[in-house]
Motif scaffolding. Structure first.
Motif, mmCIF file in Angstrom:
data_model
loop_
_atom_site.group_PDB
_atom_site.id
_atom_site.type_symbol
_atom_site.label_atom_id
_atom_site.label_comp_id
_atom_site.label_asym_id
_atom_site.label_seq_id
_atom_site.Cartn_x
_atom_site.Cartn_y
_atom_site.Cartn_z
ATOM 1 N N GLN A 43 38.056 50.761 26.472
ATOM 2 C CA GLN A 43 38.602 51.568 27.567
ATOM 3 C C GLN A 43 38.352 50.881 28.912
ATOM 4 O OE1 GLN A 43 36.705 55.487 28.476
ATOM 5 N NE2 GLN A 43 38.743 56.312 28.038
ATOM 6 N N ASP A 44 37.162 50.315 29.097
ATOM 7 C CA ASP A 44 36.873 49.565 30.324
ATOM 8 C C ASP A 44 37.827 48.382 30.464
ATOM 9 O OD1 ASP A 44 34.840 51.261 31.042
ATOM 10 O OD2 ASP A 44 33.201 49.914 30.474
ATOM 11 N N CYS A 74 41.253 49.541 31.508
ATOM 12 C CA CYS A 74 41.296 49.902 32.935
ATOM 13 C C CYS A 74 41.464 48.661 33.797
ATOM 14 C CB CYS A 74 40.025 50.657 33.331
ATOM 15 S SG CYS A 74 39.933 52.355 32.705
ATOM 16 N N LYS A 133 45.098 47.268 33.403
ATOM 17 C CA LYS A 133 46.123 48.111 34.021
ATOM 18 C C LYS A 133 45.938 48.281 35.524
ATOM 19 C CE LYS A 133 46.702 50.793 29.763
ATOM 20 N NZ LYS A 133 46.489 52.129 29.120
ATOM 21 N N MET A 139 43.237 49.931 37.012
ATOM 22 C CA MET A 139 42.780 51.315 37.181
ATOM 23 C C MET A 139 41.253 51.376 37.154
ATOM 24 S SD MET A 139 45.533 53.192 37.505
ATOM 25 C CE MET A 139 45.148 54.882 37.040
ATOM 26 N N THR A 140 40.597 50.397 37.799
ATOM 27 C CA THR A 140 39.140 50.332 37.777
ATOM 28 C C THR A 140 38.490 51.203 38.836
ATOM 29 O OG1 THR A 140 38.984 48.489 39.334
ATOM 30 C CG2 THR A 140 39.293 47.936 36.995
ATOM 31 N N ASP A 195 42.244 46.325 41.540
ATOM 32 C CA ASP A 195 43.435 46.948 40.966
ATOM 33 C C ASP A 195 44.718 46.393 41.576
ATOM 34 O OD1 ASP A 195 41.755 48.428 39.400
ATOM 35 O OD2 ASP A 195 41.753 50.177 40.714
ATOM 36 N N PRO A 221 41.892 56.574 40.427
ATOM 37 C CA PRO A 221 40.700 56.834 39.612
ATOM 38 C C PRO A 221 39.390 56.553 40.324
ATOM 39 C CG PRO A 221 41.746 54.778 38.956
ATOM 40 C CD PRO A 221 42.686 55.437 39.921
ATOM 41 N N VAL A 278 34.927 52.714 37.622
ATOM 42 C CA VAL A 278 34.472 52.693 36.231
ATOM 43 C C VAL A 278 32.964 52.488 36.159
ATOM 44 C CG1 VAL A 278 36.660 51.938 35.246
ATOM 45 C CG2 VAL A 278 35.032 50.221 36.044
#
Length: 468
Positions: free
Chosen positions: A316-317, A320, A323, A325-326, A332, A446, A449
Motif C-alpha cells: 500500500q505504501d 501511494c 500514484k 498520494m504520499t 506527489d 491525503p 503516509v
C-alpha cells in the motif's frame, strides 16, 4: 550488382553523426533495419513509455529516410537470427551497427558474429562503430590503466580530453538495393496504448525525432547559462529535456557538446558534467553488467529494505508512492508528472527516489523498475547508477545516512508552482501552506503516509542493523 550493406538500428535513431550509416552509405546500397526484440532484455524490455517514444521516433525517422528515396525495414524477433537471415536473403556482406553496452546487446552482437560466420559462402561480417557516447567506455582509465569506478576523477579525466570527435554529416547520397526485403508495418507492433490511451500527456509534453532534438538544442543553447541555478527549480523550465533525445540517439552527445562548447557560463560547466555522467554510467555497466539489478555494497538487505511483495501494508505504501498520494506535495507532484509526461524534473527525481528508499524503506529495485516502465528516457545505465547513488548502495553513491527532507527541499527550491500544476487539489493554497498543508486545509488530499522525523529515525535504525 553491388552487394547491399545492412545498417542495424537500435538506440541511434538519427541520420546525422551516425558513423554506422555513414560508413555503409560510402560502401554501397543501404538497407536500414530495426528489429524489435522484446525478449532479449528480460526484466528490462522496453516499458510502456519507452514504447510510445520508440513508435514516434521510428515513424519520424522512416519519413526522413523516405525523403531520400530510402526506407527502414522493420522486423520482429531474435535480432541476431533476423539479421543473419536478412543478410543471407539480400546478399549483404556487412552489417554496420553502433556499439551498445547493455549486456543483452553485447551478447546479441557476439551471437550475430557467430551467425554470420555460420552462413557459409562469401564472408560476412559485423562492423561496429562508436558514437552514442562522448568516448567509448574504458577509453579513459586511471594511472594504472584500470577503468574508473568513481565519478569525480572520471569526469576530470574526461574533461582533459574534450572536445569529442567532430560530428559527421548526413550522408550526401543513399543508394537503394535492387529490391527491398519485406517489412512489418509499424502500427502492427502495437507500441501505442489504445484501451485506454494513457499517452496523451506524453504526446502533449514532447516533440519526437531528430529534428525535434535539434530544435530543443537550439533553444537550450540560449538558456544553458541559467542551468547552474535553474536546474534545481522545478517550477521553471530551466532543464534541457534532451535526455530522451540522447537516450534514443536522435541526437549524439558529440553534437550537443560541439554546439555548446564555446559557452563560458557556469551553467554550461555544470551541464557538461551531467553529459559526462551519462558516459560514466555506461562505464559502470560495462564493468558491472548487472548493476541495475544488484547492489554493489554489502548490506544485510533483508534487514534494510521493506519488500512490497511481503505484506499488504508495504504494498500500500508503494502504491501511494507510485500514484502520487504520499501526502508530501513535492513528491506527489513529481510522481504525477512522471505518469502524465514520461519524465520528471531532475531535482524532484532525486527527492522522489530518496523518499521511496529512505522514508518508505522500500528496496531501490522496485523504484528502478517503476521508473523504467514510466520514463521516456529510461536508460539501463543511468537509471541503475542513479538509483544506487540515491540508495547508498552503489560503487559511487550518496551516504545512506544523508536523508533528504522533502518538505524542506520543496520550500528551498520554490516548488509551489510545480505543485499547483501537478497536484491541482492544492492549487488554492498560498506559498506559505502548499509545501506542507495543514490538516484542515488538505481537503481530499491525503495525510502523510509517515512523518518525516519518524521516517528518518526508522531509516537510520534499519541502516545500523543492516551494517551489523
Amino acid at each position: 550488382m553491388t552487394a547491399p550493406h545492412i545498417v542495424w538500428l537500435r538506440r541511434d535513431l538519427r541520420m546525422a553523426d551516425h558513423p554506422a550509416l555513414y560508413a555503409a552509405a560510402q560502401a554501397g546500397p543501404v538497407i536500414p533495419v530495426y528489429v524489435l526484440d522484446d525478449d532479449r532484455a528480460g526484466d528490462h524490455a522496453y516499458g510502456g513509455a519507452s514504447k510510445v517514444w520508440l513508435h514516434h521516433s521510428l515513424d519520424g525517422l522512416g519519413k526522413s529516410y523516405g525523403a531520400r528515396n530510402s526506407r527502414i525495414v522493420l522486423r520482429r524477433g531474435d535480432a541476431p537470427q533476423v539479421l543473419a537471415a536478412l543478410a543471407d536473403e539480400t546478399g549483404a556482406t556487412c552489417i554496420h551497427a553502433m556499439r551498445h553496452y547493455e549486456p543483452w546487446w553485447k551478447e546479441a552482437e557476439d551471437e550475430l558474429r557467430d551467425a554470420l560466420a555460420g552462413l557459409g559462402g562469401e564472408e560476412r561480417r559485423l562492423c561496429l562503430y562508436d558514437g552514442n557516447y562522448l568516448l567509448p567506455p574504458g577509453s579513459v582509465t586511471t594511472g594504472s590503466g584500470d577503468p574508473y569506478k568513481i565519478y569525480t576523477p572520471f569526469a576530470k579525466s574526461m574533461l582533459e580530453v574534450m572536445p569529442p570527435r567532430d560530428p559527421l554529416p548526413v550522408p550526401e547520397t543513399l543508394s537503394s538495393p535492387d529490391s527491398w526485403p519485406d517489412s512489418d508495418e509499424l502500427a502492427d507492433w502495437s507500441l501505442l496504448p489504445t484501451k485506454p490511451d494513457w499517452a496523451g500527456g506524453i504526446r502533449e509534453f514532447w516533440d519526437f525525432g531528430e529534428q525535434a532534438a535539434h530544435d530543443r538544442l537550439d533553444w537550450w543553447a540560449d538558456v544553458v547559462g541559467e542551468y547552474d541555478e535553474g536546474r534545481n527549480l522545478p517550477s521553471e523550465d530551466t532543464t534541457s529535456r534532451l535526455s530522451p533525445h540522447l537516450h534514443w540517439g536522435e541526437i549524439s552527445p558529440a553534437q550537443v557538446w560541439h554546439r555548446l562548447k564555446d559557452n563560458r557560463s557556469d551553467g554550461w560547466k555544470t551541464f557538461a558534467k551531467e553529459v559526462i555522467w551519462r558516459d560514466y554510467a555506461q562505464n559502470v555497466i560495462d564493468q558491472f553488467p548487472d548493476y541495475p539489478r544488484e547492489s554493489y555494497r554489502d548490506y544485510d538487505e533483508r534487514t534494510l529494505w521493506r519488500n512490497p511483495n511481503a505484506g499488504h501494508l508495504i504494498a500500500q505504501d508503494f502504491a501511494c508512492w507510485q500514484k502520487g498520494m504520499t501526502g508530501y506535495p513535492v513528491v506527489d507532484a513529481g510522481m504525477r508528472q512522471l505518469w502524465q509526461t514520461g519524465w520528471m524534473h531532475n531535482r524532484v527525481r532525486m527527492i522522489c527516489a530518496s523518499f521511496l528508499v529512505k522514508h518508505l524503506l522500500i528496496d531501490w529495485r522496485f523504484g528502478e523498475q517503476w521508473y523504467w516502465d514510466c520514463l521516456v528516457d529510461a536508460d539501463y545505465g543511468n537509471n541503475g547508477v542513479n538509483w544506487q547513488w540515491i540508495s547508498g548502495t552503489g560503487v559511487d553513491s550518496n551516504m545512506f545516512v544523508r536523508i533528504m527532507a522533502p518538505l524542506t527541499q520543496s520550500e528551498k527550491f520554490d516548488a509551489a508552482g510545480y505543485i499547483r500544476e501537478y497536484v491541482p487539489e492544492l492549487a488554492g493554497l498560498g506559498d506559505d501552506e502548499i509545501h506542507d498543508p495543514p490538516e484542515d486545509r488538505r481537503g481530499d488530499y491525503p495525510a502523510k503516509v509517515i512523518g518525516h522525523r519518524e521516517a528518518r529515525e526508522r531509516a537510520l535504525e534499519a541502516y545500523r542493523s543492516a551494517k551489523g
